[in-house]
Design a protein around this motif. Structure first.
Motif, PDB file in Angstrom:
ATOM      1  N   ILE A  86       0.864  -1.178   0.000  1.00 33.00           N
ATOM      2  CA  ILE A  86       0.000   0.000   0.000  1.00 33.00           C
ATOM      3  C   ILE A  86       0.899   1.226   0.000  1.00 33.00           C
ATOM      4  O   ILE A  86       1.873   1.286   0.763  1.00 33.00           O
ATOM      5  CB  ILE A  86      -0.940   0.032   1.226  1.00 33.00           C
ATOM      6  CG1 ILE A  86      -1.998  -1.067   1.121  1.00 33.00           C
ATOM      7  CG2 ILE A  86      -1.601   1.411   1.372  1.00 33.00           C
ATOM      8  CD1 ILE A  86      -2.955  -1.142   2.303  1.00 33.00           C
ATOM      9  N   GLY A 115      -1.986  -1.268  -3.608  1.00 36.03           N
ATOM     10  CA  GLY A 115      -3.025  -0.267  -3.441  1.00 36.03           C
ATOM     11  C   GLY A 115      -2.480   1.115  -3.149  1.00 36.03           C
ATOM     12  O   GLY A 115      -1.371   1.264  -2.631  1.00 36.03           O
ATOM     13  N   LEU A 120      -9.153  -0.935   0.913  1.00 38.58           N
ATOM     14  CA  LEU A 120      -8.012  -1.597   0.274  1.00 38.58           C
ATOM     15  C   LEU A 120      -7.693  -2.917   0.963  1.00 38.58           C
ATOM     16  O   LEU A 120      -7.472  -3.940   0.302  1.00 38.58           O
ATOM     17  CB  LEU A 120      -6.782  -0.690   0.296  1.00 38.58           C
ATOM     18  CG  LEU A 120      -6.846   0.561  -0.567  1.00 38.58           C
ATOM     19  CD1 LEU A 120      -5.616   1.423  -0.339  1.00 38.58           C
ATOM     20  CD2 LEU A 120      -6.990   0.214  -2.029  1.00 38.58           C
ATOM     21  N   PHE A 134      -5.068  -1.005  -6.985  1.00 36.54           N
ATOM     22  CA  PHE A 134      -6.321  -0.672  -6.304  1.00 36.54           C
ATOM     23  C   PHE A 134      -6.169   0.750  -5.790  1.00 36.54           C
ATOM     24  O   PHE A 134      -5.127   1.107  -5.257  1.00 36.54           O
ATOM     25  CB  PHE A 134      -6.544  -1.580  -5.087  1.00 36.54           C
ATOM     26  CG  PHE A 134      -6.842  -3.008  -5.411  1.00 36.54           C
ATOM     27  CD1 PHE A 134      -8.143  -3.439  -5.580  1.00 36.54           C
ATOM     28  CD2 PHE A 134      -5.812  -3.942  -5.522  1.00 36.54           C
ATOM     29  CE1 PHE A 134      -8.428  -4.758  -5.865  1.00 36.54           C
ATOM     30  CE2 PHE A 134      -6.079  -5.266  -5.799  1.00 36.54           C
ATOM     31  CZ  PHE A 134      -7.391  -5.675  -5.979  1.00 36.54           C
ATOM     32  N   TRP A 174      -8.462 -10.727  -3.058  1.00 38.30           N
ATOM     33  CA  TRP A 174      -7.739 -10.526  -4.304  1.00 38.30           C
ATOM     34  C   TRP A 174      -7.195 -11.839  -4.862  1.00 38.30           C
ATOM     35  O   TRP A 174      -6.696 -12.694  -4.126  1.00 38.30           O
ATOM     36  CB  TRP A 174      -6.585  -9.563  -4.058  1.00 38.30           C
ATOM     37  CG  TRP A 174      -5.741  -9.284  -5.257  1.00 38.30           C
ATOM     38  CD1 TRP A 174      -6.019  -8.431  -6.267  1.00 38.30           C
ATOM     39  CD2 TRP A 174      -4.473  -9.863  -5.565  1.00 38.30           C
ATOM     40  NE1 TRP A 174      -4.993  -8.430  -7.194  1.00 38.30           N
ATOM     41  CE2 TRP A 174      -4.031  -9.303  -6.781  1.00 38.30           C
ATOM     42  CE3 TRP A 174      -3.669 -10.790  -4.933  1.00 38.30           C
ATOM     43  CZ2 TRP A 174      -2.830  -9.640  -7.375  1.00 38.30           C
ATOM     44  CZ3 TRP A 174      -2.462 -11.144  -5.517  1.00 38.30           C
ATOM     45  CH2 TRP A 174      -2.053 -10.572  -6.728  1.00 38.30           C
ATOM     46  N   ASP A 190      -8.257   3.722  -3.420  1.00 36.24           N
ATOM     47  CA  ASP A 190      -9.419   4.073  -2.609  1.00 36.24           C
ATOM     48  C   ASP A 190      -9.009   5.156  -1.627  1.00 36.24           C
ATOM     49  O   ASP A 190      -7.827   5.287  -1.287  1.00 36.24           O
ATOM     50  CB  ASP A 190      -9.957   2.854  -1.849  1.00 36.24           C
ATOM     51  CG  ASP A 190     -11.440   2.992  -1.536  1.00 36.24           C
ATOM     52  OD1 ASP A 190     -11.804   3.848  -0.706  1.00 36.24           O
ATOM     53  OD2 ASP A 190     -12.237   2.249  -2.132  1.00 36.24           O
ATOM     54  N   VAL A 199      -3.652   4.699  -1.186  1.00 34.56           N
ATOM     55  CA  VAL A 199      -4.604   5.422  -0.358  1.00 34.56           C
ATOM     56  C   VAL A 199      -4.624   6.855  -0.886  1.00 34.56           C
ATOM     57  O   VAL A 199      -3.655   7.600  -0.744  1.00 34.56           O
ATOM     58  CB  VAL A 199      -4.224   5.401   1.136  1.00 34.56           C
ATOM     59  CG1 VAL A 199      -5.262   6.165   1.953  1.00 34.56           C
ATOM     60  CG2 VAL A 199      -4.082   3.974   1.650  1.00 34.56           C
TER      61      VAL A 199
END
Length: 187
Positions: free
Chosen positions: A101, A130, A171, A163, A178, A165, A132
């Motif tokens: 992330i 992902g 996430l 991803f 996933w 979000d 953020v």
């Protein structure tokens, strides 16, 4: 499960980036997910680690020798790996985690993100990635990624490896279900 988080040695302007880092640290610890990160106690890196530790989480840092004094290596982690250089840092973080992330950050955060994204495209790893998107921070990047697709330099399925979000919990939820893509860059 462990998630590697890329973030900054600075806190950015205002409080929203620091708040997002703390919220992600608390979320990971609260769900029993270990944190792997850059090993510093400054910037959003330090805020993320401190929040996860305060919530009882496992926190593993990986920091190059040269940055031990500059970024001030965190001395209260579950584990701290001191490595030779940035290449070894990224490889060790990738080895220790099950997904990635990126919080808002600078050039180093983007460099780490782009490397693991490239590795996913090449089939070097099959781990979720992902972003953020705090306050639209990644909106310009997302527009550029769309431009890469429209200009034929990036396939849509490789764009979709990221991803995005505004909520870290979304996430983490997406990571739990996933499934790796069967399409690498050469397929």
């Amino acid at each position: 499960m462990r998630i590697c988080v890329f973030c900054g040695s600075a806190t950015g302007n205002g409080t929203r980036y620091a708040e997002a880092a703390a919220a992600l640290g608390e979320l990971l610890a609260g769900r029993g997910i270990g944190l792997v990160y850059g090993g510093a106690k400054v910037g959003t890196m330090g805020i993320l680690a401190d929040a996860a530790l305060a919530a009882g989480g496992e926190v593993i840092g990986v920091i190059p020798e040269k940055l031990m004094t500059v970024e001030v290596g965190h001395d209260a982690l579950t584990e701290l790996h001191v490595v030779a250089d940035m290449h070894e840092r990224k490889a060790k973080m990738a080895e220790l985690c099950d997904g990635f992330i990126a919080l808002p950050g600078g050039a180093g955060t983007l460099e780490e993100l782009f490397e693991v994204w490239t590795w996913a495209q090449l089939g070097i790893h099959a781990k979720p990635i992902g972003l953020v998107d705090v306050g639209g921070y990644y909106a310009p990047l997302r527009s550029f990624v769309e431009h890469m697709v429209s200009e034929g330099f990036l396939r849509a399925e490789h764009r979709d490896l990221l991803f995005v979000d505004t909520e870290p919990a979304a996430l983490v939820d997406a990571f739990a279900t996933w499934k790796p893509s069967s399409v690498d860059k050469w397929t």
